[in-house]
Write an enzyme that holds these catalytic residues in place. Structure first.
Site, short mmCIF file in Angstrom:
data_model
loop_
_atom_site.label_atom_id
_atom_site.label_comp_id
_atom_site.label_asym_id
_atom_site.label_seq_id
_atom_site.Cartn_x
_atom_site.Cartn_y
_atom_site.Cartn_z
N ASP A 178 0.84 -1.23 0.01
CA ASP A 178 0.06 -0.17 0.01
C ASP A 178 0.81 1.57 0.12
OD1 ASP A 178 0.77 -0.94 2.56
OD2 ASP A 178 -0.48 0.48 3.59
N GLU A 179 0.24 2.22 -0.39
CA GLU A 179 0.78 3.48 -0.25
C GLU A 179 2.30 3.72 -0.58
OE1 GLU A 179 -1.86 5.62 3.12
OE2 GLU A 179 -0.50 3.95 3.69
C1 ACM Z 1 -3.66 1.16 4.52
O1 ACM Z 1 -4.54 1.62 5.32
N1 ACM Z 1 -2.73 1.85 4.21
C2 ACM Z 1 -3.67 -0.09 4.12
#
Ligand code: ACM
Length: 493
Positions: free
Chosen positions: A302-303
């Protein structure tokens, strides 16, 4: 009967059964596993009742007046986790096709007893179970909860307590978020500085901490004894400042990373073009795979704002290969669907943006299945309302009704039931410093989210649920859970 998650079929009967000094827990077959489950039930019921409740092997159904747990001659349609329960004046009969089903059925039994059964000191009773016939099979195979031990560290005893709460609501996946910018929390023998340096602090600059491999194995065993599969997450290529501060060679040239105790996201990345990075990942995945009997390893993903899309895609595909070589199934946050996925890969939907919908579609087109964790419904770290002292608001306020009133199919996507493996409630710990804080955020929302994962969609309404939930207030209190007394629920005084 205020059972959460709501059983598939429940028919009240005349009569009731009272636990007494003479009640035994008969178990068949007398396998170690079945006897352990009988013993677990005894352990749960002994402190408050003061009764001996011995787990006793038997070859056939006992005479009048006992509890009978049976894995014999049952119906395969109950599957891995389903069970059938009958309570009448003659006794209690709990049958399942598999051990996990017996374990889930025991949680139903616990919830049918008065709340004081959860006290750890002897109570006056009486200990009556209402007559009932239940047949209960889960809707989804993945009913998860995630705990972030990176932003703030939670030790083994805290984690075990959280696992016990999960078991009570029939959760079967415990996702442990073991690494992030603020802390690396699992010992890796080949890379000792990860915990020495990367585990040495946390959000706000506290002392942090980490699990030794023995401690992690202990958590895994504890979860296993509750038929919960641990899903370890090592987040990459972003969310890696703690790893980079431990081994600066993992970052891109010219960057000197340092330990981070703030709460921003998206500022770190492994060097995705360096073989050194893949040697690191190989070692980490190998050691974690060896310690993890469950089939899944979560790689975050993620991110990754500091990684170009092309580098990101190449990275995820290469890591997916490493996971596969170690015999595991890769799980990742929704962004991993940008890459070419193996069909067994599991993708965790979280942002709920239009782009999340597109990523989920792309994942299922590749054969992957989706865990639904829409932040605006399922994130336990969102504030309940503007007065909540802990938590975030980036996905909005998530009151108890909001967390309950949704369905994994029908989140405005072109997904069908078969594309969805289940639901999960993540608890990020930037603002949760103690387990008490975590419990306040988790309860009561966690109970509702797991009902969404277990129970049929048909007939599930907030009005009906909130009545059952109210009856769990005294249960939370007996368990010492400092829960959020939502004004949307009429709690008994
Ligand atoms: C997330 O909440 N960064 C998966």
């Amino acid at each position: 009967m205020d059972i959460i998650p709501k059983p598939t079929l429940l028919t009240p009967n005349e009569g009731r059964f009272d636990l007494t000094h003479d009640t035994r827990i008969y178990v068949t077959p007398a396998s170690v596993e079945a006897m352990n489950i009988g013993e677990y039930l005894g352990e749960r019921l002994r402190p408050a009742t003061g009764f001996a409740l011995p787990a006793t092997p038997t070859a056939s159904a006992p005479s009048f007046g006992h509890i009978y747990l049976s894995l014999i001659d049952t119906d395969a349609a109950l599957g891995e986790e389903g069970y059938a329960l009958r309570v009448g004046a003659e006794g209690v009969t709990l049958t399942a096709h598999r051990p996990a089903g017996l374990f889930r059925g025991i949680q139903t039994l616990r919830q049918m007893l008065p709340p004081a059964i959860e006290q750890r000191a002897e109570q006056p009773g009486p200990w009556s179970l209402p007559g009932v016939e239940i047949r209960d099979v889960p809707r989804f195979s993945w009913r998860g909860a995630m705990l972030d031990v990176s932003r703030h560290f939670f030790g083994v005893e805290d984690v075990k307590r959280y696992i016990d709460h999960l078991a009570y609501y029939k959760v079967n996946r415990f996702h442990l978020h073991l690494s992030d910018d603020q802390g690396w929390r699992i010992e890796i023998k080949a890379w000792p500085k990860l915990t020495e340096i990367g585990g040495s602090t946390q959000v706000g600059g506290g002392p942090g901490g980490f699990f030794t491999q023995e401690q992690y194995a202990e958590i895994v065993r504890y979860a296993q004894s509750r038929y919960i599969v641990v899903v370890p997450e090592i987040d990459m290529p972003g969310h890696t400042m703690a790893a980079l501060a431990s081994y600066p060679e993992l970052s891109r040239e010219g960057i000197m990373p340092s330990l981070y105790t703030g709460t921003d996201v998206g500022m770190s990345s492994l060097n995705t073009r360096s073989n050194f990075t893949y040697q690191f990942i190989e070692d980490v995945i190998r050691e974690i795979a060896e310690l993890t009997p469950g089939p899944f390893i979560h790689i975050g993903g993620d991110e990754a704002y500091k990684t170009s899309e092309a580098d990101y895609v190449a990275f995820i595909e290469r890591v997916q290969g490493i996971i596969e070589r170690h015999g595991k199934i890769m799980v990742g946050w929704e962004e991993i669907a940008k890459a070419r996925l193996l069909p067994q890969t599991v993708v965790q939907f979280w942002r709920g943006h239009p782009s999340s919908m597109a990523l989920a579609r792309r994942a299922v087109e590749q054969g992957a299945r989706i865990i639904m964790s829409p932040a605006s419904r399922a994130y336990l770290d969102m504030k309940y309302d503007r007065t909540t002292p802990l938590g975030h608001t980036w996905a909005g306020f998530v009151e108890v009704q909001t967390a309950y009133e949704w369905d994994p199919v029908g989140m405005n996507m072109e997904l069908v039931e078969d594309n969805i493996i289940g639901v999960e409630a993540p608890l990020w710990s930037e603002t949760a410093r103690t387990l008490d804080d975590a419990e306040y955020l988790a309860f009561p929302r966690l109970a509702g989210i797991n009902e969404i994962g277990w129970s049929c969609a048909a007939g599930r309404t907030w009005e009906e649920y909130r009545g059952r939930l109210a009856a769990h207030g005294p249960r939370f209190a007996m368990m010492g859970i400092d829960f959020y007394r939502s004004p949307q629920v009429i709690w008994p005084v």
